[in-house]
Design a protein around this motif. Sequence first.
Motif, PDB file in Angstrom:
ATOM      1  N   ARG A  28      16.268  68.745   9.553  1.00  0.00           N
ATOM      2  CA  ARG A  28      16.665  67.385   9.212  1.00  0.00           C
ATOM      3  C   ARG A  28      15.413  66.503   9.220  1.00  0.00           C
ATOM      4  O   ARG A  28      14.405  66.832   9.835  1.00  0.00           O
ATOM      5  CB  ARG A  28      17.697  66.848  10.203  1.00  0.00           C
ATOM      6  N   TRP A  29      15.508  65.358   8.544  1.00  0.00           N
ATOM      7  CA  TRP A  29      14.420  64.386   8.492  1.00  0.00           C
ATOM      8  C   TRP A  29      14.536  63.437   9.671  1.00  0.00           C
ATOM      9  O   TRP A  29      15.633  63.009  10.031  1.00  0.00           O
ATOM     10  CB  TRP A  29      14.455  63.612   7.183  1.00  0.00           C
ATOM     11  N   LEU A  30      13.411  63.096  10.273  1.00  0.00           N
ATOM     12  CA  LEU A  30      13.342  62.094  11.327  1.00  0.00           C
ATOM     13  C   LEU A  30      12.692  60.841  10.757  1.00  0.00           C
ATOM     14  O   LEU A  30      11.680  60.930  10.062  1.00  0.00           O
ATOM     15  CB  LEU A  30      12.528  62.612  12.518  1.00  0.00           C
ATOM     16  N   HIS A  31      13.255  59.666  11.050  1.00  0.00           N
ATOM     17  CA  HIS A  31      12.770  58.406  10.494  1.00  0.00           C
ATOM     18  C   HIS A  31      12.085  57.572  11.574  1.00  0.00           C
ATOM     19  O   HIS A  31      12.399  57.673  12.766  1.00  0.00           O
ATOM     20  CB  HIS A  31      13.935  57.622   9.878  1.00  0.00           C
ATOM     21  N   GLY A  32      11.175  56.735  11.154  1.00  0.00           N
ATOM     22  CA  GLY A  32      10.359  55.965  12.067  1.00  0.00           C
ATOM     23  C   GLY A  32      11.123  54.967  12.911  1.00  0.00           C
ATOM     24  O   GLY A  32      10.615  54.503  13.924  1.00  0.00           O
ATOM     25  N   ASP A  33      12.365  54.619  12.518  1.00  0.00           N
ATOM     26  CA  ASP A  33      13.132  53.657  13.308  1.00  0.00           C
ATOM     27  C   ASP A  33      13.978  54.341  14.377  1.00  0.00           C
ATOM     28  O   ASP A  33      14.781  53.704  15.041  1.00  0.00           O
ATOM     29  CB  ASP A  33      14.039  52.826  12.390  1.00  0.00           C
ATOM     30  N   GLY A  34      13.797  55.674  14.534  1.00  0.00           N
ATOM     31  CA  GLY A  34      14.532  56.400  15.555  1.00  0.00           C
ATOM     32  C   GLY A  34      15.782  57.092  15.071  1.00  0.00           C
ATOM     33  O   GLY A  34      16.380  57.887  15.802  1.00  0.00           O
ATOM     34  N   SER A  35      16.214  56.851  13.838  1.00  0.00           N
ATOM     35  CA  SER A  35      17.404  57.513  13.314  1.00  0.00           C
ATOM     36  C   SER A  35      17.043  58.880  12.749  1.00  0.00           C
ATOM     37  O   SER A  35      15.882  59.218  12.560  1.00  0.00           O
ATOM     38  CB  SER A  35      18.068  56.640  12.245  1.00  0.00           C
ATOM     39  N   LYS A  36      18.088  59.658  12.459  1.00  0.00           N
ATOM     40  CA  LYS A  36      17.900  61.030  11.985  1.00  0.00           C
ATOM     41  C   LYS A  36      18.761  61.277  10.752  1.00  0.00           C
ATOM     42  O   LYS A  36      19.879  60.769  10.653  1.00  0.00           O
ATOM     43  CB  LYS A  36      18.271  62.029  13.083  1.00  0.00           C
ATOM     44  N   GLY A  37      18.247  62.069   9.822  1.00  0.00           N
ATOM     45  CA  GLY A  37      18.993  62.414   8.634  1.00  0.00           C
ATOM     46  C   GLY A  37      20.022  63.494   8.912  1.00  0.00           C
ATOM     47  O   GLY A  37      20.104  64.049  10.010  1.00  0.00           O
ATOM     48  N   LYS A  38      20.820  63.819   7.906  1.00  0.00           N
ATOM     49  CA  LYS A  38      21.835  64.849   8.055  1.00  0.00           C
ATOM     50  C   LYS A  38      21.196  66.236   8.095  1.00  0.00           C
ATOM     51  O   LYS A  38      20.149  66.473   7.519  1.00  0.00           O
ATOM     52  CB  LYS A  38      22.838  64.774   6.902  1.00  0.00           C
ATOM     53  N   VAL A  39      21.851  67.154   8.811  1.00  0.00           N
ATOM     54  CA  VAL A  39      21.347  68.518   8.941  1.00  0.00           C
ATOM     55  C   VAL A  39      21.549  69.272   7.626  1.00  0.00           C
ATOM     56  O   VAL A  39      22.609  69.201   7.004  1.00  0.00           O
ATOM     57  CB  VAL A  39      22.064  69.258  10.083  1.00  0.00           C
ATOM     58  N   GLN A  40      20.513  69.984   7.190  1.00  0.00           N
ATOM     59  CA  GLN A  40      20.573  70.812   5.996  1.00  0.00           C
ATOM     60  C   GLN A  40      20.237  72.244   6.379  1.00  0.00           C
ATOM     61  O   GLN A  40      19.484  72.474   7.335  1.00  0.00           O
ATOM     62  CB  GLN A  40      19.589  70.309   4.940  1.00  0.00           C
ATOM     63  N   THR A  41      20.802  73.212   5.669  1.00  0.00           N
ATOM     64  CA  THR A  41      20.567  74.616   5.985  1.00  0.00           C
ATOM     65  C   THR A  41      20.294  75.423   4.720  1.00  0.00           C
ATOM     66  O   THR A  41      20.672  75.026   3.615  1.00  0.00           O
ATOM     67  CB  THR A  41      21.791  75.241   6.691  1.00  0.00           C
ATOM     68  N   LYS A  42      19.611  76.544   4.909  1.00  0.00           N
ATOM     69  CA  LYS A  42      19.369  77.479   3.819  1.00  0.00           C
ATOM     70  C   LYS A  42      19.218  78.879   4.383  1.00  0.00           C
ATOM     71  O   LYS A  42      18.540  79.070   5.401  1.00  0.00           O
ATOM     72  CB  LYS A  42      18.106  77.097   3.042  1.00  0.00           C
ATOM     73  N   LYS A  43      19.852  79.853   3.741  1.00  0.00           N
ATOM     74  CA  LYS A  43      19.755  81.246   4.166  1.00  0.00           C
ATOM     75  C   LYS A  43      18.559  81.908   3.489  1.00  0.00           C
ATOM     76  O   LYS A  43      18.355  81.725   2.293  1.00  0.00           O
ATOM     77  CB  LYS A  43      21.034  82.012   3.837  1.00  0.00           C
ATOM     78  N   VAL A  44      17.783  82.654   4.255  1.00  0.00           N
ATOM     79  CA  VAL A  44      16.638  83.382   3.712  1.00  0.00           C
ATOM     80  C   VAL A  44      16.731  84.823   4.176  1.00  0.00           C
ATOM     81  O   VAL A  44      17.266  85.123   5.244  1.00  0.00           O
ATOM     82  CB  VAL A  44      15.306  82.756   4.151  1.00  0.00           C
ATOM     83  N   TRP A  83       7.156  55.884   9.305  1.00  0.00           N
ATOM     84  CA  TRP A  83       6.731  57.286   9.223  1.00  0.00           C
ATOM     85  C   TRP A  83       7.945  58.170   8.993  1.00  0.00           C
ATOM     86  O   TRP A  83       9.080  57.780   9.242  1.00  0.00           O
ATOM     87  CB  TRP A  83       5.973  57.717  10.484  1.00  0.00           C
ATOM     88  N   GLU A  84       7.670  59.367   8.528  1.00  0.00           N
ATOM     89  CA  GLU A  84       8.699  60.388   8.324  1.00  0.00           C
ATOM     90  C   GLU A  84       8.187  61.693   8.932  1.00  0.00           C
ATOM     91  O   GLU A  84       6.982  61.963   8.955  1.00  0.00           O
ATOM     92  CB  GLU A  84       9.008  60.591   6.837  1.00  0.00           C
ATOM     93  N   ALA A  85       9.121  62.526   9.424  1.00  0.00           N
ATOM     94  CA  ALA A  85       8.766  63.831   9.973  1.00  0.00           C
ATOM     95  C   ALA A  85       9.929  64.785   9.763  1.00  0.00           C
ATOM     96  O   ALA A  85      11.043  64.365   9.431  1.00  0.00           O
ATOM     97  CB  ALA A  85       8.414  63.725  11.459  1.00  0.00           C
ATOM     98  N   ILE A  86       9.671  66.076   9.943  1.00  0.00           N
ATOM     99  CA  ILE A  86      10.691  67.110   9.798  1.00  0.00           C
ATOM    100  C   ILE A  86      10.935  67.745  11.159  1.00  0.00           C
ATOM    101  O   ILE A  86       9.992  68.062  11.890  1.00  0.00           O
ATOM    102  CB  ILE A  86      10.248  68.197   8.806  1.00  0.00           C
ATOM    103  N   GLU A  87      12.221  67.925  11.517  1.00  0.00           N
ATOM    104  CA  GLU A  87      12.597  68.662  12.721  1.00  0.00           C
ATOM    105  C   GLU A  87      13.347  69.917  12.295  1.00  0.00           C
ATOM    106  O   GLU A  87      14.407  69.832  11.689  1.00  0.00           O
ATOM    107  CB  GLU A  87      13.482  67.815  13.624  1.00  0.00           C
ATOM    108  N   VAL A  88      12.778  71.096  12.594  1.00  0.00           N
ATOM    109  CA  VAL A  88      13.446  72.372  12.329  1.00  0.00           C
ATOM    110  C   VAL A  88      14.292  72.706  13.552  1.00  0.00           C
ATOM    111  O   VAL A  88      13.785  72.771  14.676  1.00  0.00           O
ATOM    112  CB  VAL A  88      12.430  73.497  12.061  1.00  0.00           C
TER     113      VAL A  88
END
Length: 491
Positions: free
Chosen positions: A93-109, A132-137
């Motif tokens: 999911r994406w992490l946003h600079g204001d402390g909120s978080k985006g929706k969880v996304q998934t993919k099979k590999v 800022w933006e960041a990614i949380e796995v």
Amino acid sequence: MKSSGLARRVAAFGATTAVLAALVTGLAAAPAQAATTAKAGTLSAAAKAKPLAVSVSTPKASIRNYEGACPVNVKFSAKIKVKLKGKTTVAWRWLHGDGSKGKVQTKKVAGNGVKTINVSQAVKFKDDVKGWEAIEVLGPKHVKSKKVHFSVSCQDDNKGDDGLHEADYDKVSARAWASPSTYVGPCTPGDKIDFTGVIKVDRPRWVHYRWILNGDVVDGGKVKVWDARKVGFGFSPRDSHRGWAVLETLGRGSTESNRAHYKVWCKDDGGHNETKVSVSTPTTGTNHNTCAVGANATIHATGRGRVEYVWSVNGKAVASGDTFFGGAGSKTVELSEQALSGDAVKGGTVTLSISGPNNRDSASQSYAACQKPEPGATSVKVSVSAVHDQSTCKDGKGSTINATATVTVNGAAKNVVVNLWSEVGGFGKNVTLDFDKAGSQTVSFSLPAAGTNGIHAKASLAGVGSDSSVATYGDHCPAPAAAEQSEKASA
């Protein structure tokens, strides 16, 4: 930060699912202090598996520092790499600079080697912003990327006096409700009526709000809302009455919620049934792998009322909360794992303090010092010996074989399987051994001798290997003396 329809665009880049239960783990209910180092139980196959190697790149922004007309679209992208052999599901999911978080996304590999997943999100900014933006796995391993910082400076003249575009005020909604909506009982400082409201927007934005209780402004603030967000407040009634509360948003896009009605009946019991509260001695558990402590305890109430509680570790408050009793009963509250440092790693005390409508109580329990986990075994050895016991030959019962198998490991090991068998007679024995640390254990057994034989032993440890050993022996009883033979012949 200001953006438009972020939730819908993020969802378009991958299937959104709830985070898998296996990706989240809280502190399990721990045994009492005397058993803080007890076995955690049998691990699942997934938990035993070696964690996959996962990495994530620092996100890139299509425009790092933008100046110009707004709105403007900025695209953020990153790469997630997973080294695997087989298949797995990657969640992020994406992490946003204001402390909120985006929706969880998934993919099979699936496959062998390093697999790369390209992830991205597009955000429309309609106003000045720095963030800022960041990614949380989230799985199969928890990893966070570094942050990419960016800024947007809108240079146009289509703003109102407050610096916001008029379109930013469109489609704001709010609703509210009271809990409980009807209260009957003592009106004490511990009893509260809570109001909860939900603010919804059509695009991410900052929203100013305030709560109005029976015509008076009693609470308010400013929050960043991406899609929907809860806000609330509570108050302690002092007398019987009816009332209402409204959640109102401010600005040119202002709106107000429905009226959340409530009713209070302050019913005095004459002091005969005053609610009293108490707390049981906490149960603590030390996580030696992460050097952290957690706990749980049970709060008891003799009647209706709100109970506030505070968790402390070595005298320092680390968590707090409250719970409401509709009548006499018990409730369990938990302290999530708290990382230990300094002298706290040597052991200490966890305390739960509670405050009810009419009294206070507290209870404490010590916790075990952190112990560095023993290294796991990387080798297993077994040796077997056999002794020919002829003491039973004179009774005509034949001889006996006494065998001993010794198993040795060079580290902690669970479920070392030991197989023992003889070449003749079909005798067999299986034993499972556990080792808390490097060392040896023995397994002994006896069996009748029958012909020239061998005793075999094999020790096996999953993920390490096995070792075998064999011991041979002769089983003949000695020949009887000549006199004994003559006696038997004359008889």
